[in-house]
Design a protein around this motif. Sequence first.
Motif, PDB file in Angstrom:
ATOM      1  N   GLU A   1     -10.333  -7.979  -0.721  1.00 15.19           N
ATOM      2  CA  GLU A   1     -11.349  -8.429  -1.674  1.00 15.19           C
ATOM      3  C   GLU A   1     -11.587  -7.377  -2.757  1.00 15.19           C
ATOM      4  OE1 GLU A   1     -12.948 -11.419  -1.721  1.00 15.19           O
ATOM      5  OE2 GLU A   1     -11.737 -12.074  -0.031  1.00 15.19           O
ATOM      6  N   LEU A   2     -11.692  -6.131  -2.348  1.00 12.86           N
ATOM      7  CA  LEU A   2     -11.971  -5.058  -3.300  1.00 12.86           C
ATOM      8  C   LEU A   2     -10.835  -4.853  -4.286  1.00 12.86           C
ATOM      9  CD1 LEU A   2     -13.607  -2.399  -0.934  1.00 12.86           C
ATOM     10  CD2 LEU A   2     -14.763  -3.847  -2.631  1.00 12.86           C
ATOM     11  N   THR A   3      -9.602  -5.047  -3.840  1.00 11.27           N
ATOM     12  CA  THR A   3      -8.454  -4.794  -4.721  1.00 11.27           C
ATOM     13  C   THR A   3      -8.297  -5.841  -5.816  1.00 11.27           C
ATOM     14  OG1 THR A   3      -6.976  -5.878  -3.163  1.00 11.27           O
ATOM     15  CG2 THR A   3      -7.131  -3.482  -3.032  1.00 11.27           C
ATOM     16  N   MET A   4      -9.051  -6.903  -5.733  1.00 13.41           N
ATOM     17  CA  MET A   4      -8.993  -7.886  -6.824  1.00 13.41           C
ATOM     18  C   MET A   4      -9.526  -7.289  -8.126  1.00 13.41           C
ATOM     19  SD  MET A   4     -10.161 -11.398  -5.029  1.00 13.41           S
ATOM     20  CE  MET A   4      -9.333 -12.055  -3.608  1.00 13.41           C
ATOM     21  N   ASN A   5     -10.464  -6.329  -8.023  1.00 13.51           N
ATOM     22  CA  ASN A   5     -11.070  -5.741  -9.222  1.00 13.51           C
ATOM     23  C   ASN A   5     -11.066  -4.219  -9.236  1.00 13.51           C
ATOM     24  OD1 ASN A   5     -11.972  -8.257 -10.454  1.00 13.51           O
ATOM     25  ND2 ASN A   5     -13.343  -8.372  -8.688  1.00 13.51           N
ATOM     26  N   HIS A   6     -10.564  -3.590  -8.164  1.00 11.19           N
ATOM     27  CA  HIS A   6     -10.625  -2.136  -8.064  1.00 11.19           C
ATOM     28  C   HIS A   6      -9.337  -1.560  -7.479  1.00 11.19           C
ATOM     29  CE1 HIS A   6     -14.853  -3.446  -7.919  1.00 11.19           C
ATOM     30  NE2 HIS A   6     -15.081  -2.332  -8.567  1.00 11.19           N
ATOM     31  N   HIS A   7      -9.153  -0.300  -7.746  1.00 13.23           N
ATOM     32  CA  HIS A   7      -8.160   0.505  -7.043  1.00 13.23           C
ATOM     33  C   HIS A   7      -8.887   1.032  -5.808  1.00 13.23           C
ATOM     34  CE1 HIS A   7      -6.144   4.641  -6.697  1.00 13.23           C
ATOM     35  NE2 HIS A   7      -5.241   3.772  -6.302  1.00 13.23           N
ATOM     36  N   VAL A   8      -8.295   0.928  -4.623  1.00 14.06           N
ATOM     37  CA  VAL A   8      -8.960   1.309  -3.382  1.00 14.06           C
ATOM     38  C   VAL A   8      -8.177   2.409  -2.679  1.00 14.06           C
ATOM     39  CG1 VAL A   8      -9.777   0.503  -1.122  1.00 14.06           C
ATOM     40  CG2 VAL A   8      -9.917  -1.017  -3.114  1.00 14.06           C
ATOM     41  N   VAL A   9      -8.904   3.434  -2.251  1.00 18.56           N
ATOM     42  CA  VAL A   9      -8.326   4.512  -1.459  1.00 18.56           C
ATOM     43  C   VAL A   9      -9.057   4.517  -0.122  1.00 18.56           C
ATOM     44  CG1 VAL A   9      -7.966   7.007  -1.252  1.00 18.56           C
ATOM     45  CG2 VAL A   9      -7.834   5.903  -3.504  1.00 18.56           C
ATOM     46  N   VAL A  10      -8.302   4.395   0.965  1.00 20.30           N
ATOM     47  CA  VAL A  10      -8.884   4.488   2.301  1.00 20.30           C
ATOM     48  C   VAL A  10      -8.526   5.873   2.836  1.00 20.30           C
ATOM     49  CG1 VAL A  10      -9.013   3.499   4.608  1.00 20.30           C
ATOM     50  CG2 VAL A  10      -8.646   1.997   2.645  1.00 20.30           C
TER      51      VAL A  10
ATOM     52  N   ARG B   1      -2.834  10.841   5.520  1.00 19.45           N
ATOM     53  CA  ARG B   1      -4.034  11.387   4.876  1.00 19.45           C
ATOM     54  C   ARG B   1      -4.871  10.315   4.198  1.00 19.45           C
ATOM     55  NH1 ARG B   1      -3.941  16.224   0.583  1.00 19.45           N
ATOM     56  NH2 ARG B   1      -6.064  16.916   0.911  1.00 19.45           N
ATOM     57  N   TYR B   2      -4.231   9.380   3.536  1.00 23.86           N
ATOM     58  CA  TYR B   2      -4.945   8.282   2.888  1.00 23.86           C
ATOM     59  C   TYR B   2      -3.968   7.161   2.588  1.00 23.86           C
ATOM     60  CZ  TYR B   2      -3.042  10.358  -1.389  1.00 23.86           C
ATOM     61  OH  TYR B   2      -2.209  10.870  -2.346  1.00 23.86           O
ATOM     62  N   LYS B   3      -4.528   5.990   2.292  1.00 22.71           N
ATOM     63  CA  LYS B   3      -3.740   4.843   1.853  1.00 22.71           C
ATOM     64  C   LYS B   3      -4.364   4.360   0.561  1.00 22.71           C
ATOM     65  CE  LYS B   3      -3.187   3.332   6.616  1.00 22.71           C
ATOM     66  NZ  LYS B   3      -3.567   2.306   7.569  1.00 22.71           N
ATOM     67  N   THR B   4      -3.531   3.927  -0.362  1.00 28.03           N
ATOM     68  CA  THR B   4      -4.045   3.380  -1.623  1.00 28.03           C
ATOM     69  C   THR B   4      -3.612   1.934  -1.770  1.00 28.03           C
ATOM     70  OG1 THR B   4      -2.118   4.100  -2.907  1.00 28.03           O
ATOM     71  CG2 THR B   4      -3.967   5.645  -2.741  1.00 28.03           C
ATOM     72  N   TYR B   5      -4.469   1.161  -2.416  1.00 22.67           N
ATOM     73  CA  TYR B   5      -4.222  -0.263  -2.635  1.00 22.67           C
ATOM     74  C   TYR B   5      -4.647  -0.621  -4.055  1.00 22.67           C
ATOM     75  CZ  TYR B   5      -4.427  -0.180   2.467  1.00 22.67           C
ATOM     76  OH  TYR B   5      -4.231   0.125   3.791  1.00 22.67           O
ATOM     77  N   GLY B   6      -3.930  -1.527  -4.655  1.00 20.74           N
ATOM     78  CA  GLY B   6      -4.328  -2.044  -5.957  1.00 20.74           C
ATOM     79  C   GLY B   6      -3.856  -1.193  -7.117  1.00 20.74           C
ATOM     80  N   ASP B   7      -4.360  -1.526  -8.285  1.00 23.27           N
ATOM     81  CA  ASP B   7      -3.944  -0.932  -9.546  1.00 23.27           C
ATOM     82  C   ASP B   7      -4.709   0.365  -9.822  1.00 23.27           C
ATOM     83  OD1 ASP B   7      -3.242  -0.325 -12.140  1.00 23.27           O
ATOM     84  OD2 ASP B   7      -3.890  -2.242 -12.984  1.00 23.27           O
TER      85      ASP B   7
ATOM     86  N   SER C   1       0.842  -1.191   0.000  1.00 29.27           N
ATOM     87  CA  SER C   1       0.000   0.000   0.000  1.00 29.27           C
ATOM     88  C   SER C   1       0.879   1.243   0.000  1.00 29.27           C
ATOM     89  CB  SER C   1      -0.931   0.004   1.208  1.00 29.27           C
ATOM     90  OG  SER C   1      -0.197   0.176   2.392  1.00 29.27           O
ATOM     91  N   GLN C   2       0.286   2.337  -0.459  1.00 29.70           N
ATOM     92  CA  GLN C   2       1.006   3.600  -0.497  1.00 29.70           C
ATOM     93  C   GLN C   2       0.361   4.543   0.506  1.00 29.70           C
ATOM     94  OE1 GLN C   2       0.830   4.956  -4.516  1.00 29.70           O
ATOM     95  NE2 GLN C   2       1.883   3.160  -5.293  1.00 29.70           N
ATOM     96  N   TYR C   3       1.175   5.256   1.263  1.00 27.92           N
ATOM     97  CA  TYR C   3       0.683   6.197   2.253  1.00 27.92           C
ATOM     98  C   TYR C   3       0.949   7.614   1.768  1.00 27.92           C
ATOM     99  CZ  TYR C   3       0.651   2.262   5.487  1.00 27.92           C
ATOM    100  OH  TYR C   3       0.400   1.066   6.091  1.00 27.92           O
ATOM    101  N   GLN C   4       0.042   8.508   2.069  1.00 34.36           N
ATOM    102  CA  GLN C   4       0.260   9.911   1.772  1.00 34.36           C
ATOM    103  C   GLN C   4       0.182  10.686   3.082  1.00 34.36           C
ATOM    104  OE1 GLN C   4       1.148  11.624  -0.941  1.00 34.36           O
ATOM    105  NE2 GLN C   4       1.164  13.442   0.320  1.00 34.36           N
TER     106      GLN C   4
END
Length: 161
Positions: free
Chosen positions: A66-75, A35-41, A21-24
């Motif tokens: 589960e969501l990152t299997m088909n989506h880019h996810v931002v928390v 501020r947020y975390k990103t996961y997936g493509d 995951s990437q942190y900002q």
Amino acid sequence: MKMMLIALVPLLFAVPLYLLSQYQIGNYNNQLSCRYKTYGDPARDTIVLVPGLDGVTAFFTDIVPELTMNHHVVVYNLPLCSRGCNESEYTFQFIANDLKDVVDELKLEKVTLVGESFGGIIAQHFALQYSERLDKLVLLSSLAKTCLLYTSDAADDMQCV
């Protein structure tokens, strides 16, 4: 032993995901916070998850893999309002604007926004203000109202603030 291995299988997928995951880091009231975390493509459709007032993004922990299997996810992490913060400016719209800044920063055209509890109110404000940036809106255990204060006690004169 067989049961224990089956229980560990989801962890085998989740651990590498969180390591990637990437942190900002953002600056709120002169305090650094995540501020947020990103996961997936990022090339996939994006789902933005907004937590409740407790700000605990752990609520979404089990669903992110589960969501990152088909989506880019931002928390999204709610901006903190601590000492020195002007509480009168810390409104639903302030947070919705900050969320839009995150969407802009990530160069996302349209997002599916999932708001849980208080995060659902933020998601509604985002949807009302920035509908062109919204693909879908999902509310989990949230309120139908997008305000909590009114300008008048008289029922005929009540205006949301």
